[in-house]
Each structure stands twice: as structure tokens, then as C-alpha cells.
Design a protein around this motif. Structure first.
Motif, PDB file in Angstrom:
ATOM      1  N   ARG A  83      -3.241  -2.813  -4.507  1.00 23.86           N
ATOM      2  CA  ARG A  83      -4.249  -1.771  -4.318  1.00 23.86           C
ATOM      3  C   ARG A  83      -5.650  -2.368  -4.239  1.00 23.86           C
ATOM      4  NH1 ARG A  83      -2.625   2.949  -3.723  1.00 23.86           N
ATOM      5  NH2 ARG A  83      -4.811   3.614  -3.626  1.00 23.86           N
ATOM      6  N   ILE A  84      -5.898  -3.422  -5.002  1.00 20.31           N
ATOM      7  CA  ILE A  84      -7.209  -4.085  -4.917  1.00 20.31           C
ATOM      8  C   ILE A  84      -7.427  -4.640  -3.515  1.00 20.31           C
ATOM      9  CG2 ILE A  84      -8.540  -6.088  -5.700  1.00 20.31           C
ATOM     10  CD1 ILE A  84      -7.392  -5.612  -8.495  1.00 20.31           C
ATOM     11  N   SER A  85      -6.370  -5.229  -2.931  1.00 17.57           N
ATOM     12  CA  SER A  85      -6.505  -5.779  -1.579  1.00 17.57           C
ATOM     13  C   SER A  85      -6.741  -4.675  -0.553  1.00 17.57           C
ATOM     14  CB  SER A  85      -5.253  -6.592  -1.206  1.00 17.57           C
ATOM     15  OG  SER A  85      -4.160  -5.763  -0.857  1.00 17.57           O
ATOM     16  N   ASP A  86      -6.275  -3.454  -0.831  1.00 16.53           N
ATOM     17  CA  ASP A  86      -6.557  -2.327   0.047  1.00 16.53           C
ATOM     18  C   ASP A  86      -8.038  -1.965   0.034  1.00 16.53           C
ATOM     19  OD1 ASP A  86      -3.997  -1.912   0.995  1.00 16.53           O
ATOM     20  OD2 ASP A  86      -3.465  -0.434  -0.513  1.00 16.53           O
ATOM     21  N   ASN A  87      -8.729  -2.310  -1.054  1.00 17.25           N
ATOM     22  CA  ASN A  87     -10.130  -1.927  -1.202  1.00 17.25           C
ATOM     23  C   ASN A  87     -11.113  -3.045  -0.867  1.00 17.25           C
ATOM     24  OD1 ASN A  87     -10.381   0.935  -2.575  1.00 17.25           O
ATOM     25  ND2 ASN A  87      -8.598  -0.040  -3.490  1.00 17.25           N
ATOM     26  N   ILE A  88     -10.800  -4.283  -1.251  1.00 17.75           N
ATOM     27  CA  ILE A  88     -11.753  -5.369  -1.007  1.00 17.75           C
ATOM     28  C   ILE A  88     -11.311  -6.290   0.117  1.00 17.75           C
ATOM     29  CG2 ILE A  88     -12.452  -5.315  -3.428  1.00 17.75           C
ATOM     30  CD1 ILE A  88     -10.988  -7.960  -3.840  1.00 17.75           C
ATOM     31  N   GLY A  89     -10.100  -6.082   0.661  1.00 15.80           N
ATOM     32  CA  GLY A  89      -9.591  -6.945   1.718  1.00 15.80           C
ATOM     33  C   GLY A  89      -8.539  -7.908   1.196  1.00 15.80           C
ATOM     34  N   ARG A  90      -7.792  -8.498   2.123  1.00 17.90           N
ATOM     35  CA  ARG A  90      -6.683  -9.389   1.750  1.00 17.90           C
ATOM     36  C   ARG A  90      -7.171 -10.784   1.352  1.00 17.90           C
ATOM     37  NH1 ARG A  90      -4.318  -4.578   1.747  1.00 17.90           N
ATOM     38  NH2 ARG A  90      -3.780  -3.798   3.823  1.00 17.90           N
ATOM     39  N   GLY A 143      -1.277  -2.639   1.351  1.00 12.59           N
ATOM     40  CA  GLY A 143      -1.419  -3.454   0.146  1.00 12.59           C
ATOM     41  C   GLY A 143      -0.672  -2.877  -1.030  1.00 12.59           C
ATOM     42  N   ALA A 144      -0.773  -1.550  -1.185  1.00 14.10           N
ATOM     43  CA  ALA A 144      -0.098  -0.885  -2.304  1.00 14.10           C
ATOM     44  C   ALA A 144       1.409  -1.058  -2.227  1.00 14.10           C
ATOM     45  CB  ALA A 144      -0.462   0.602  -2.326  1.00 14.10           C
ATOM     46  N   VAL A 145       1.991  -0.872  -1.031  1.00 13.23           N
ATOM     47  CA  VAL A 145       3.445  -0.983  -0.913  1.00 13.23           C
ATOM     48  C   VAL A 145       3.902  -2.431  -1.065  1.00 13.23           C
ATOM     49  CG1 VAL A 145       3.707  -1.316   1.595  1.00 13.23           C
ATOM     50  CG2 VAL A 145       5.428  -0.035   0.318  1.00 13.23           C
ATOM     51  N   ALA A 146       3.095  -3.379  -0.575  1.00 11.62           N
ATOM     52  CA  ALA A 146       3.450  -4.791  -0.758  1.00 11.62           C
ATOM     53  C   ALA A 146       3.458  -5.156  -2.238  1.00 11.62           C
ATOM     54  CB  ALA A 146       2.460  -5.682   0.006  1.00 11.62           C
ATOM     55  N   GLY A 147       2.511  -4.577  -2.988  1.00 12.53           N
ATOM     56  CA  GLY A 147       2.466  -4.833  -4.425  1.00 12.53           C
ATOM     57  C   GLY A 147       3.659  -4.261  -5.156  1.00 12.53           C
ATOM     58  N   LEU A 148       4.061  -3.049  -4.807  1.00 12.63           N
ATOM     59  CA  LEU A 148       5.200  -2.426  -5.468  1.00 12.63           C
ATOM     60  C   LEU A 148       6.504  -3.154  -5.159  1.00 12.63           C
ATOM     61  CD1 LEU A 148       4.330   1.353  -4.968  1.00 12.63           C
ATOM     62  CD2 LEU A 148       4.322   0.065  -7.119  1.00 12.63           C
ATOM     63  N   ILE A 149       6.707  -3.520  -3.892  1.00 11.55           N
ATOM     64  CA  ILE A 149       7.919  -4.259  -3.535  1.00 11.55           C
ATOM     65  C   ILE A 149       7.886  -5.657  -4.154  1.00 11.55           C
ATOM     66  CG2 ILE A 149       9.215  -5.274  -1.627  1.00 11.55           C
ATOM     67  CD1 ILE A 149       9.538  -2.265  -1.866  1.00 11.55           C
TER      68      ILE A 149
END
Length: 419
Positions: free
Chosen positions: A74-81, A352-358
């Protein structure tokens, strides 16, 4: 959402360069996983640490990984990858180098074992907390810059990078350990730092993807019906793989009655075969055949049911290696299918969120196998963990062939660029 500024979209050459940079960085992370497993046990014995204490070290790190992977997504969704990838690589470098230094200091100096152990645990926790961001953000970076038809190949490349690193790790450790048991830690830390610097200088991310300019208030949750089944598949895959990796050596010792050297050699061959077949599936089969997500999930689940059935037959050396090789092919397919499928069923702003959960599911096996499958092995029967593995694999096959995955038919028919 504002109109796309195509001057800011990553070019094809920049995409290829980015994939190469990420591949090398994830290879380093993969090397760290197996390097620690190869070097830590003999050093730990010299420090007076037992198997339980060493295992707890890895378990705590795995718990941190599971908890923080979704957060970094989720952080990467907000500040970038790119910033998250860099933070993860820096943490990996610091954790690996400091861990090697602490081991060397403990061996060469009279120190409190308790204090040293606490510092070692904290060092690994840094990797679990911060290092978990790198593979999550790397997968999201690929998802941002691939079309739906390219997604499986991109995700497979990231998975193959980790697997390739896992294969290199023991050999890297063996060669350098001739000079010093601690040298592999230091050199891998340097490689991780160079990976971070390469990301800083060469990885192209001029801005956050434009979809982040209007992020919806709703957050992707564990019970989201789009990914619930895939989360179960990811957790199940991690669990059955941990059974094969953590219990097979004991099984060989007790059932085939081989000595320690013969057991190490046989299980090592089996694990190497597993890793190679995982790589072949991800680097050769998936790019060549370009199977659908549904095909990868079903084929992978079938190829996990088969080896656990084989463990219930009268065991032999050939049967053991064959079962692990077959499972390796299955792991490559089902892991790629899970990650690609999850990426395809969510919206661009949720990558980003789904990559984090998986990504969080990858550590489930390390956490739970010691208290479930290992307990069954110790107190019930040597075949009991493999019966459990068969049940979990069969359940995954039931899931991927059931109605819960009908939505795949819709998303796989689309071929829409994300960025």
C-alpha cells in the motif's frame, strides 16, 4: 483520472532495463534465503545455539514478512515503487552484513550468548520488516508497465529471479566459506547495496503512476471476493512447499535409513531438481506457451497432488527425487498463476496492495509447518505430514476448478495496458 501524459510513460527500452535491474536485485534476495540456511546451522552450533533457537529466528522473520508485505504494498501505491524497492534492498544489505558481523564477533569474542541472540533476531527482523518491500514493489512495478497479455510473463520473471538466487545461494556460500564462513554475508551485503544503487540510478520511475492521483477510499481487504481464493492458494502453496523442504531430510533418515552424509546428498539433489524445474516452468514453459492463469493454476495444483501421493508409496531414492522434481514444476506454475491472476482481477490503483497481500502468503509455511506438520511427524507417523500435504493440495485443486474462479474467464479475455 487525468488524461495520460504519454511523454512520462516508460519506454520499451526502459521497461527492459527495469526488468533486468529488478531481476538482479531479486536474485540477491533469493540468494540470501538459502545462504542463511546453508551457513547458519554450523556457526550456530559453535555459538551454543540449538535447532529450536535457530528455527525461531527464521519464524520471527517470516512473521514480520507476512505482516509488513501488505503494508509496503500500500505504501508503494502512494509513494511509488522505486522508493520501496530501494528501502527493501538497503534493509537487505544492512541486515545481511550486520548478521555476518554479529556471528563473527560472537565467535571471536567472549560475549553473552543471550545478548548476541537478541541482536541476531533483531537483525533478521529488519529484513522481515523492511526487506519484504522489495519483491512486493518489484511485482507491482512490472504490473504497472505490462498489458494483461504480458502480465504472466512479467510475474514469472520475478518469481524465476528469486528461484535462481535460491539455487545460487548454497554454491556461493560453499565457494566463499573456504576462505571465511563470514565472507559470503559481507559480499552478499555489498551485492544488495549495489542493487539499491542501480535502482536509484537506472530504474525509471519519473512519477507515481497517474492512477494514484485519485485513489478510492476503499481498501483492498483479505476477504475481497476477487482475491480470497487466490490468497488461499498462495498460503496453501507456501505450506506444502515448506513440508517438502523442512521434513524430507528427516523422512529420508528415518524411512530410507541413510546416514547423515547420504541424506544430505540425496535431499540436496532433490531440492536442486525442484528449484531447476521451477525455473524451467517460469523461464521457458510460461513464456513459450503463454498459458492462461486458469491453466497454470489447475496444472500446478495437479502437479502438487501427484508428489504427495508418491510419498505414500514404498519410498526409494528415485521416487523421492522424482516427487520433488515434479513438485518443482508445479510450484513454478501455481505461484505464477496466483500472482498474475491476483494482478489481473484488481484495478490499476490496487496493484501494490494486491502484490503485498499475495507476497505475505509466501511465509505462511515457515510459520505454521513447525507446529503442525512437524508435530505430526514427531508424534503420529512419518507419512502423516505428507497426508496433510495431499489434503491441502487436493483442496487447492478443488478451489481452482470451482466456481470461485469463474471471474478469471472475464479478466483473461481482456488485453488492456495499465501504464
Amino acid at each position: 483520472m487525468k488524461q495520460t501524459d504519454y511523454n512520462q510513460i516508460t519506454s520499451d527500452s526502459e521497461k527492459q532495463r527495469g526488468i533486468k535491474i529488478l531481476f538482479i536485485s531479486i536474485v540477491a534476495v533469493g540468494m540470501g534465503q538459502t545462504l542463511f540456511s546453508a551457513l547458519l546451522p554450523p556457526i550456530a552450533r559453535n555459538l551454543g545455539l540449538n535447532e529450536m533457537e535457530v528455527g525461531l529466528m527464521f519464524t520471527l522473520s517470516a512473521i514480520c514478512w507476512t505482516v509488513f508485505s501488505p503494508i509496503w504494498g500500500r505504501i508503494s501505491d502512494n509513494i511509488g515503487r522505486k522508493p520501496v524497492i530501494m528501502i527493501g534492498m538497503l534493509a537487505f544489505s544492512f541486515s545481511t552484513g550486520s548478521f555476518g558481523y554479529l556471528l563473527q564477533y560472537g565467535i571471536e569474542n567472549a560475549v553473552s550468548v543471550i545478548a548476541l541472540y537478541i541482536l541476531l533476531v533483531l537483525s533478521r527482523a529488519i529484513y522481515g520488516v523492511f526487506g519484504s518491500g522489495t519483491p512486493v514493489a518489484a511485482q507491482a512495478y512490472i504490473a504497472d508497465r505490462t498489458t494483461r497479455s504480458e502480465r504472466s510473463k512479467g510475474v514469472a520473471a520475478i518469481g524465476a529471479a528469486f528461484g535462481f538466487g535460491a539455487i545460487l545461494g548454497p554454491g556461493f556460500a560453499a565457494v566463499l566459506a573456504v576462505y571465511s564462513l563470514f565472507l559470503p554475508f559481507y559480499l552478499l551485503a555489498i551485492i544488495g547495496f549495489l542493487g539499491m544503487m542501480s535502482t536509484l540510478v537506472f530504474l525509471t520511475e519519473r512519477r507515481r503512476p497517474e492512477v494514484f492521483e485519485n485513489i478510492p477510499e476503499t481498501r483492498l481487504r483479505l476477504n475481497d471476493q476477487r482475491i480470497g481464493g487466490l490468497m488461499l492458494i498462495g498460503a496453501g502453496t507456501s505450506f506444502v512447499q515448506a513440508i517438502l523442504l523442512q521434513i524430507s531430510a528427516f523422512f529420508v533418515l528415518d524411512v530410507l535409513h541413510l546416514n547423515a552424509q547420504e541424506t544430505t546428498s540425496l535431499v540436496g539433489i532433490g531440492m536442486m531438481g525442484m528449484a531447476i524445474m521451477t525455473l524451467i516452468s517460469q523461464l521457458v514453459v510460461i513464456p513459450k506457451l503463454d498459458p492462461s492463469v486458469r491453466t497454470m493454476l489447475i496444472s500446478g495444483a495437479v502437479l502438487l497432488v501427484i508428489p504427495f501421493c508418491m510419498f505414500l508409496l514404498p519410498m526409494s531414492k528415485i521416487l523421492l527425487v522424482a516427487s520433488m522434481v515434479i513438485s518443482g514444476f508445479g510450484f513454478g506454475l501455481i505461484r505464477t498463476g496466483t500472482a498474475a491472476g491476483a494482478s489481473l482481477v484488481v484495478d490499476p490503483e490496487e496493484q501494490g496492495a494486491v502484490a503485498g497481500l499475495i507476497g505475505a502468503t509466501a511465509a505462511i509455511g515457515i510459520i505454521f509447518v513447525p507446529v503442525t506438520a512437524m508435530a505430526l511427524y514427531s508424534y503420529v507417523d512419518p507419512t502423516a505430514p505428507y497426508i496433510l500435504g495431499l489434503i491441502v493440495s487436493a483442496f487447492m485443486l478443488y478451489l481452482v476448478t470451482g466456481s470461485g474462479f469463474r471471474h478469471m474467464n472475464r479478466v483473461l479475455s481482456q488485453d488492456t495496458p495499465i501504464l
